[in-house]
Scaffold this active site. Structure first.
Site, mmCIF file in Angstrom:
data_model
loop_
_atom_site.group_PDB
_atom_site.id
_atom_site.type_symbol
_atom_site.label_atom_id
_atom_site.label_comp_id
_atom_site.label_asym_id
_atom_site.label_seq_id
_atom_site.Cartn_x
_atom_site.Cartn_y
_atom_site.Cartn_z
ATOM 1 C CG HIS A 1 -1.978 1.109 1.040
ATOM 2 N ND1 HIS A 1 -3.107 0.968 0.264
ATOM 3 C CD2 HIS A 1 -2.024 2.375 1.512
ATOM 4 C CE1 HIS A 1 -3.802 2.089 0.272
ATOM 5 N NE2 HIS A 1 -3.171 2.962 1.023
ATOM 6 C CE1 TYR B 1 -1.677 7.327 -0.653
ATOM 7 C CE2 TYR B 1 -1.018 5.488 0.743
ATOM 8 C CZ TYR B 1 -2.000 6.311 0.225
ATOM 9 O OH TYR B 1 -3.309 6.111 0.574
ATOM 10 C CG HIS C 1 -8.698 1.441 -7.230
ATOM 11 N ND1 HIS C 1 -9.030 2.762 -6.969
ATOM 12 C CD2 HIS C 1 -7.661 1.140 -6.402
ATOM 13 C CE1 HIS C 1 -8.235 3.227 -6.022
ATOM 14 N NE2 HIS C 1 -7.402 2.275 -5.658
ATOM 15 C CG PHE C 2 -4.485 -1.479 -8.767
ATOM 16 C CD1 PHE C 2 -4.604 -0.720 -7.612
ATOM 17 C CD2 PHE C 2 -4.215 -2.830 -8.632
ATOM 18 C CE1 PHE C 2 -4.463 -1.291 -6.355
ATOM 19 C CE2 PHE C 2 -4.069 -3.414 -7.375
ATOM 20 C CZ PHE C 2 -4.200 -2.640 -6.241
ATOM 21 C CG HIS C 3 -5.541 -0.504 -15.263
ATOM 22 N ND1 HIS C 3 -5.568 -1.670 -14.531
ATOM 23 C CD2 HIS C 3 -4.696 -0.734 -16.302
ATOM 24 C CE1 HIS C 3 -4.794 -2.575 -15.106
ATOM 25 N NE2 HIS C 3 -4.244 -2.029 -16.179
ATOM 26 N NE ARG D 1 -6.052 -7.639 -8.451
ATOM 27 C CZ ARG D 1 -5.360 -7.234 -7.399
ATOM 28 N NH1 ARG D 1 -5.780 -7.537 -6.185
ATOM 29 N NH2 ARG D 1 -4.261 -6.525 -7.545
ATOM 30 N NE ARG D 2 -3.420 -10.798 -9.672
ATOM 31 C CZ ARG D 2 -3.283 -10.554 -8.376
ATOM 32 N NH1 ARG D 2 -3.828 -11.373 -7.494
ATOM 33 N NH2 ARG D 2 -2.615 -9.498 -7.959
#
Length: 555
Positions: free
Chosen positions: A229, A233, A380-382, A445-446
């Site tokens: 996580h 950042y 979300h990650f993308h 997801r995968r």
């Protein structure tokens, strides 16, 4: 319009520029290869295509290549190169000793990258970018990752040494903002990568070498997410460096508040760590109280995020009104929309709004149950790293690379830069939106298309998978445009001087409090938060694990 350079134009030192450019070469090679893997991945996942030319590389192997090259290699190399250039530009040239430390770190990272990549291509490390146990990779893969981490530590040490040398030579003065930001991110990276270093060196590497029979899977996942996580950042703060300091100069404005910018970075540093367990809300081996505590702490990151949004749009509005903007939103049209150095990062800023909203869903104790381990999370990650961060990095590259190579961003290349940003925004809108919608329907997801649970359920997802393939294809076209621009800026663009834009603080801004640079205080608070959030959960995991300490320590 791009501003003309003045007599005060300051260049990054030539020797530092070579080190920064070495990182850029690796970063953009990773972009091309990782982007190609991503294209193959979405095409296969759609169920309408097979890999071309009879290629036998597996779906999960392609997925591993895509994740590692883009999420770990592209980002780490680009960030280190950008931060080295930023410190050299604002705090002065590095010393020869500092450069030697930096070059040593670069070569360690490069060797580690090559070793890990070789194992993935040989199908001996198809473990995805999270490399969760009980998936096991060849020991060379883990050793390669360890070298990447150690090399990055040396690069961070190089930057921290330069900062303290500047402070020693300029006693009582506030350090340059870009240098300060780079140092905060370096401290964040060293601190967060300790988690994955412990996981790799004391669990996964001994396990892959056969020195231990088994590992504590829950402990390995907890160590990974202590790192994973905060990694977000580490990606984000260099983008914030550009948003706070570079973009205001590009639009002809000023930094709204130096103190606010530094405070937001300190808060990101503090709130990056006691939050990793919110990625493990569905895992039964962690007590609910500690999950709740870390969920609560996760929402504290909203504070520096809103501070940043306020500061940026205050800067935009002040500049727009200086240029004659009237009314509530009249200033908006006066921003330099034709300048790729502004437009491309701005698209990333806009994408970060829904990306942040999706992050609130992911971190929420109840809503997470609906989307956990679905392709919603991938969407979300993308939006965050693959749009907000990536587009900002590309916008930075359009001026940083010619600055380092002694060339110029021509009007044609600037136009193509805008095209690439718009293509990226369109492609990501299609792909990410379809991922979010499919995730709400329960799409995993995968998972390769052929392994979906049943024909009827898979049929419901087919339109979304095809949309992802369309969006991914547009994104790869954008990557090709970006690679053309980068090649031109390295070797073929006209010789000249491209500005490294560094904005000054707005007149009348409050003086920056000295406490913001007292890293002893912030370090103590940071350690206290980590100890509070992780001591008891890790003690519980080890004491209640069937593997016990035997699975943790190789001896």
């Amino acid at each position: 319009m791009k501003q003309k350079l003045t007599a005060s134009f300051i260049r990054v030192d030539g020797k530092d520029a070579k080190l920064a450019m070495a990182h850029m070469y690796v970063a953009f090679i990773a972009l091309l290869l990782g982007g190609l893997a991503g294209l193959l991945q979405v095409l296969v996942r759609s169920g309408e295509f097979t890999l071309p030319l009879g290629i036998k590389i597996g779906y999960y192997q392609v997925l591993t290549v895509h994740g590692i090259l883009l999420a770990l290699i592209l980002t780490t190399f680009f960030i280190m190169g950008f931060q080295i250039a930023s410190i050299s530009r604002t705090a002065g040239a590095f010393t020869n000793v500092q450069r030697k430390i930096g070059w040593t770190g670069f070569w360690l990272m490069l060797v580690g990258t090559a070793a890990a990549a070789a194992m993935v291509l040989l199908n001996k490390a198809t473990v995805l970018y999270t490399f969760y146990a009980p998936l096991k990779a060849h020991w060379i893969f883990y050793l390669g990752l360890a070298l990447v981490v150690v090399g990055s530590w040396l690069l961070c040490i190089m930057q921290i040494l330069k900062y303290y040398r500047w402070k020693k030579e300029n006693k009582g003065q506030t350090s340059p903002l870009l240098t300060y930001m780079a140092v905060v991110n370096s401290i964040l990276w060293i601190t967060c990568s300790l988690g994955v270093a412990v996981e790799v060196l004391f669990q996964l590497l001994p396990w892959s070498l056969g020195l231990v029979e088994r590992v504590d899977i829950l402990l390995s996942r907890t160590l990974f997410w202590y790192f994973g996580h905060a990694l977000v950042y580490f990606w984000l703060l260099p983008a914030y460096m550009a948003w706070y300091v570079v973009v205001p100069k590009v639009i002809g404005g000023h930094i709204f508040s130096d103190a606010l910018a530094r405070l937001s970075f300190i808060l990101f540093l503090l709130f990056s760590f006691p939050v990793g367990i919110h990625h493990q809300l569905t895992e039964p081996g962690i007590e609910g109280f500690w999950k709740f505590v870390q969920v609560v702490l996760t929402f504290f990151v909203v504070i520096p995020s809103l501070m940043t949004a306020f500061s940026l749009f205050a800067t935009f509005e002040m500049r727009g009104r200086e240029l004659g903007g009237k009314g509530v939103l009249g200033w908006f049209k006066n921003l330099p929309w034709g300048d790729a150095r502004f437009l491309v990062p701005f698209i990333g800023m806009v994408a970060f709004i829904p990306g942040g909203a999706g992050g609130i869903v992911n971190a929420s104790y109840q809503m997470n149950q609906l989307v956990h381990n679905t392709i919603w999370v991938t969407g979300h990650f993308h939006l965050t790293v693959a749009t907000a961060v990536a587009l900002t990095f590309f916008g930075v590259a359009f001026w940083l690379i010619p600055h380092l190579t002694g060339r110029t961003l021509t009007p044609k290349l600037n136009y193509l830069g805008n095209v690439s940003g718009i293509l990226w925004g369109i492609g990501m809108l299609i792909m990410s939106l379809s991922m979010h919608l499919a995730g709400l329907l329960g799409a995993p997801r995968r998972s390769e298309y052929s392994t979906y649970g049943g024909a009827e359920m898979a049929y419901d997802w087919i339109p979304y998978q095809i949309a992802q393939a369309v969006g991914g294809t547009i994104l790869f076209i954008a990557i090709l445009v970006i690679m053309y621009i980068v090649v031109q800026l390295i070797w073929f663009a006209p010789k000249g001087e491209e500005e490294f834009p560094v904005a000054t603080v707005a007149p009348g801004a409050e003086k920056t409090p000295a406490i913001l640079e007292n890293f002893k205080i912030w370090g103590v608070i940071l350690v206290a938060l980590i100890v509070f959030a992780y001591t008891m959960p890790i003690i519980d995991i080890i004491s209640n694990s069937p593997a016990g300490s035997k699975g943790f320590m190789p001896w």
